[in-house]
Design an enzyme around this catalytic site. Structure first.
Site, PDB file in Angstrom:
ATOM      1  N   SER A   1       0.799  -1.229   0.000  1.00  0.00           N
ATOM      2  CA  SER A   1       0.000   0.000   0.000  1.00  0.00           C
ATOM      3  C   SER A   1       0.830   1.276   0.000  1.00  0.00           C
ATOM      4  CB  SER A   1      -0.952   0.010   1.189  1.00  0.00           C
ATOM      5  OG  SER A   1      -0.227   0.118   2.404  1.00  0.00           O
TER       6      SER A   1
ATOM      7  N   LYS B   1       0.762   4.634   6.839  1.00  0.00           N
ATOM      8  CA  LYS B   1       0.249   5.473   5.751  1.00  0.00           C
ATOM      9  C   LYS B   1       0.917   6.846   5.822  1.00  0.00           C
ATOM     10  CE  LYS B   1      -2.943   2.292   4.821  1.00  0.00           C
ATOM     11  NZ  LYS B   1      -2.811   1.412   3.633  1.00  0.00           N
TER      12      LYS B   1
END
Length: 290
Positions: free
Chosen positions: A77, A147
Site C-alpha cells: 500500500s 500510511k
C-alpha cells in the site's frame, strides 16, 4: 686461617645458592597468584554475564517502549516509497513531548476501528516473540498500519476525479505516488478533518485501504492522534534500500496551513498587544517616580 678464610669465602656462595632457591620459590608463588587471579577473573566474567544480558534487554525494552521501534511492511500500500518486507524505524520519542503528526509524514498507527478486520495474522514462533519483545521485530498480535498523513486537525482535504489532492485549497504535487496511479479517481472525497485527528492515504493509491474507504464507518475515515505510534524515519532493512523518509517539499508550500495558522496567530497577537502596552506604561511610571 687460610681454611677459615676459604670457609669465609665459601659461605657467601652457599647463601647465594640459598637466595637462588628462595627467589625461585617466590617466582613460583607469583605464578600461582597470577593463575588464581586469572581464574577469579574468568569466574567473575561468567557471573556478571547474566547481569550484562539483563541490562541489555532492559535497555532494548526501554528503547522499544519510549524511543524507537522496528516495524516490517506487510503490504504494497505504500509502494514505491516502501516495499513489502522493508523494515522501518519508527520514532516514538517525540509524541511523548506533545508532538503531533504533521502533513507529509509517514506514520505507524494502531487500527482505529477494525480497518484490518479479516486480515490474516501469522502465528509467530518463539524466536519471533523474543525479537518482538525487545523491539527488533513488530509484534504479530498488534494490528498496525502505515500510511502518509495528508491532512491534520482543521484541514479541508479534497480530491475530484482525476485529482489532484488539495489541502485547504492548495493542490499537492505528489511524486511519491505509485507510477500509473492517479491521486484519487477511484474514490473522490471532500472532508473536514476534526481536531485531534488525521487523514491518511497510501502512496499506492489504487492498492491502499486508507481513509477514503472508511468514510461511512464509525471513524469517518479519520485516525485519532492518540492511535499514532510514531513517525517512520528510516528504512533500515534491507541495507540496499537504506534511506530516510523526509517530508515531501509540497507540504511546505506557502499558504497550505493558512486555514489553521492565521486565526490562532492573529488572536495571539491581539491578546499580546494590550499586555505589552500596559507593561510599558507601568515601567514608564516607575522610572519617573509616578
Amino acid at each position: 686461617m687460610a681454611v677459615g678464610a676459604q670457609t669465609g669465602r665459601e659461605e657467601p656462595d652457599e647463601r647465594r645458592e640459598g637466595a637462588v632457591d628462595v627467589d625461585g620459590g617466590t617466582d613460583r608463588a607469583d605464578e600461582g597468584d597470577e593463575s588464581d587471579g586469572a581464574a577469579r577473573r574468568q569466574r567473575s566474567f561468567w557471573k556478571e554475564l547474566p547481569l550484562l544480558i539483563g541490562i541489555a534487554l532492559l535497555l532494548a525494552l526501554l528503547i522499544k517502549t519510549f524511543l524507537v521501534q522496528a516495524f516490517s511492511i506487510p503490504s504494497d500500500s505504500m509502494q514505491n516509497t516502501l516495499q513489502r518486507g522493508d523494515r522501518v524505524l519508527v520514532d516514538k520519542l517525540t509524541p511523548w513531548f506533545g508532538s503531533e503528526p504533521e502533513r507529509g509524514e509517514v506514520v505507524v498507527f494502531h487500527d482505529p476501528n477494525k480497518w484490518l478486520a479479516g486480515e490474516p495474522v501469522a502465528k509467530p514462533n518463539a524466536i519471533q516473540n523474543f525479537l518482538s519483545f525487545i523491539g527488533l521485530m513488530p509484534s504479530a498480535e498488534d494490528k498496525d498500519l502505515i500510511k502518509r498523513v495528508i491532512g491534520v486537525g482543521g484541514d479541508t482535504v479534497s480530491c475530484e476525479k482525476g485529482g489532484p489532492v488539495k489541502v485547504n485549497g492548495k493542490a499537492l504535487d505528489e511524486p511519491y505516488i505509485y507510477p500509473g496511479n492517479t491521486p484519487c479517481d477511484d474514490m473522490p472525497f471532500n472532508v473536514k478533518v476534526p481536531e485531534g485527528k488525521i487523514w491518511v492515504m497510501g502512496d499506492h493509491r489504487q492498492n491502499s485501504y486508507d481513509s477514503r474507504y472508511h468514510m461511512d464507518d464509525e471513524t469517518k475515515g479519520f485516525v485519532p492522534n492518540s492511535k499514532v505510534v510514531g513517525r517512520a524515519v528510516v528504512i533500515a532493512w534491507p541495507v540496499t534500500r537504506w534511506s530516510t523518509l523526509p517530508i515531501p517539499d509540497t507540504f511546505d508550500q506557502p499558504g497550505l496551513a493558512a486555514a489553521l495558522g492565521a486565526a490562532p496567530v492573529g488572536l495571539g497577537v491581539a491578546g499580546a498587544v494590550p499586555l505589552v502596552l500596559w507593561r510599558r506604561r507601568r515601567l514608564t511610571r516607575v522610572g519617573t517616580g509616578g
